[in-house]
Design an enzyme around this catalytic site. Sequence first.
Site, PDB file in Angstrom:
ATOM      1  N   HIS A   1     -37.538  36.471  56.972  1.00 37.97           N
ATOM      2  CA  HIS A   1     -36.271  35.879  57.417  1.00 37.97           C
ATOM      3  C   HIS A   1     -35.741  35.034  56.259  1.00 37.97           C
ATOM      4  CE1 HIS A   1     -33.725  33.082  59.772  1.00 37.97           C
ATOM      5  NE2 HIS A   1     -33.777  33.963  60.752  1.00 37.97           N
TER       6      HIS A   1
ATOM      7  N   ASP B   1     -45.106  31.951  58.864  1.00 39.91           N
ATOM      8  CA  ASP B   1     -43.886  31.732  59.652  1.00 39.91           C
ATOM      9  C   ASP B   1     -44.148  32.301  61.045  1.00 39.91           C
ATOM     10  OD1 ASP B   1     -41.465  31.868  60.915  1.00 39.91           O
ATOM     11  OD2 ASP B   1     -40.392  32.825  59.264  1.00 39.91           O
TER      12      ASP B   1
ATOM     13  N   GLN C   1     -41.642  34.007  65.309  1.00 44.87           N
ATOM     14  CA  GLN C   1     -41.622  35.124  66.256  1.00 44.87           C
ATOM     15  C   GLN C   1     -42.993  35.419  66.865  1.00 44.87           C
ATOM     16  OE1 GLN C   1     -38.944  36.424  67.444  1.00 44.87           O
ATOM     17  NE2 GLN C   1     -37.485  35.561  65.996  1.00 44.87           N
TER      18      GLN C   1
ATOM     19  N   LYS D   1     -37.341  28.963  70.692  1.00 38.61           N
ATOM     20  CA  LYS D   1     -37.752  30.364  70.883  1.00 38.61           C
ATOM     21  C   LYS D   1     -38.912  30.479  71.869  1.00 38.61           C
ATOM     22  CE  LYS D   1     -36.349  31.737  66.192  1.00 38.61           C
ATOM     23  NZ  LYS D   1     -35.098  32.471  66.353  1.00 38.61           N
TER      24      LYS D   1
ATOM     25  N   CYS E   1     -30.490  37.847  59.629  1.00 44.21           N
ATOM     26  CA  CYS E   1     -30.989  36.937  58.580  1.00 44.21           C
ATOM     27  C   CYS E   1     -32.113  37.592  57.786  1.00 44.21           C
ATOM     28  CB  CYS E   1     -31.449  35.601  59.145  1.00 44.21           C
ATOM     29  SG  CYS E   1     -30.146  34.703  59.976  1.00 44.21           S
TER      30      CYS E   1
HETATM   31  N1  PLP Z   1     -38.373  32.879  60.838  1.00 42.88           N
HETATM   32  C1  PLP Z   1     -38.181  33.922  61.652  1.00 42.88           C
HETATM   33  C2  PLP Z   1     -39.097  35.105  61.569  1.00 42.88           C
HETATM   34  C3  PLP Z   1     -37.145  33.887  62.591  1.00 42.88           C
HETATM   35  O1  PLP Z   1     -36.960  34.928  63.409  1.00 42.88           O
HETATM   36  C4  PLP Z   1     -36.311  32.747  62.646  1.00 42.88           C
HETATM   37  C5  PLP Z   1     -35.176  32.698  63.578  1.00 42.88           C
HETATM   38  O2  PLP Z   1     -34.716  33.700  64.072  1.00 42.88           O
HETATM   39  C6  PLP Z   1     -36.565  31.697  61.775  1.00 42.88           C
HETATM   40  C7  PLP Z   1     -37.603  31.788  60.884  1.00 42.88           C
HETATM   41  C8  PLP Z   1     -35.728  30.468  61.792  1.00 42.88           C
HETATM   42  O3  PLP Z   1     -35.885  29.776  63.002  1.00 42.88           O
HETATM   43  P1  PLP Z   1     -34.942  28.552  63.378  1.00 42.88           P
HETATM   44  O4  PLP Z   1     -33.530  29.060  63.281  1.00 42.88           O
HETATM   45  O5  PLP Z   1     -35.347  28.211  64.764  1.00 42.88           O
HETATM   46  O6  PLP Z   1     -35.208  27.470  62.400  1.00 42.88           O
END
Ligand code: PLP
Length: 427
Positions: A144, A221, A224, A247, A385
């Site tokens: 992401h 990370d 998900q 999430k 993203c």
């Molecule tokens: N990493 C992954 C794999 C994501 O799917 C997301 C959000 O969709 C993020 C990071 C960023 O999360 P946040 O927008 O809650 O900071």
Amino acid sequence: MNASTSRQPRRGGRSESEPPPGAFNPAAIRADFPLLETTAHGKPLVYLDNAATSQKPQAVLAALVRYYSNLNANIHRGIYQLSAAATAAYENAREKAAQFIHAPSAREIVFVRGSTEAINLAAASWGQGHVHAGDEIILSEMEHHSNIVPWQLLARRTGARLRVLPITDAGELRLDELENLFTPRTRLLAITHISNALGTVNPIREIVSQAHARGVPVLVDGAQSAPHIPVNVRDIDCDFFVFSGHKICGPTGIGALWARREILDAMEPYQGGGDMISSVTFEKSTWNETPYKFEAGTPNIAGAIGLGVAIDYLTGIGMDQIERYERELLAYAREKLSAIDSLRIIGTAKDRAAVISFVMDGVHPHDIGAIVDGEGVAIRTGHHCCQPVMDHFHIPATARMSLAFYNNRQDIDRLAAAIEKVKEVFV
Ligand code: PLP
């Protein structure tokens, strides 16, 4: 209503078709989410954009109202009863966050706005102390943007460089390439546990053990993975883990960075301000203990408390039950969508969770999203993203449905029927 009671029949006796008490009961769980009772374009809403954010159970909504009605005070500073109670509730939420990911100690949980801020904190603060000109950070092609751009900013500041582990056309990591990416200058491997664009579940233990064999720390990370599978940072053996509250059925604006205590202790603060200090003079300031030295200013107190309640809700159901149910539902969705001619699934990794990205011949994903929305079905379209993933597949965007444990087969059927409408218009 909380998760444990929600799994029981609401009134009267149990009908033949209802699961036995204590078993996973999707219908009762669904009734805990008021937003799922709403409509879109006059049709009952089908919410399939859970990778972007989850809906919130009544228990979390009630906790927010309760906090502002009965408990609202600033924390850590007041000696009066109300402030002490708010502080206790906030710190109790930290304990819950630690237990949720099996962290050894709540003192290793830093509350932040979400995964994005957690990674920025690690990149800015840990990066500042450990990454210098000529050093390297390994990422993967499926990250992401939140797990790319903070490292790019660090690389630009320090003169370090990023190295990228490629993916296959199935959307799996090219683990055969990983060995070649490590050099004596590798300082960190930052990698997603589950891909939000492809649904790929990465073999995270194996990756961490390869990195550790080279003395390289790993940031995972978990944005998900935390919503869909049980997470145990001790078992994964990573060094940093991040997740977002919104999430996992919690409020927006709250999430966590976990890192090993010795790593956090050695890191400089991320932001300066109230609460993160132990003393201040114009000549010199000294820092509060971990994790408070990373939580400058008034934090999202209500958000943290709401997150704690969301965690109680999920653990009341059981993350293993959630994983099992979602895997079955995903298999059903895969079967349904694969049967639609002119639809192509992007991301066919062997191990996948919660997400199906797809394209349709001759139809822009935004048109898919718009027509499906007209049928009351909310899915996401775009690059999610993950522009490097789109580049890999030579496409500008995909349509993506993403599940949660409160979805059911009827939701998938409604999506499949809505896609038939897309075909009527375009194909
Ligand atoms: N990493 C992954 C794999 C994501 O799917 C997301 C959000 O969709 C993020 C990071 C960023 O999360 P946040 O927008 O809650 O900071």
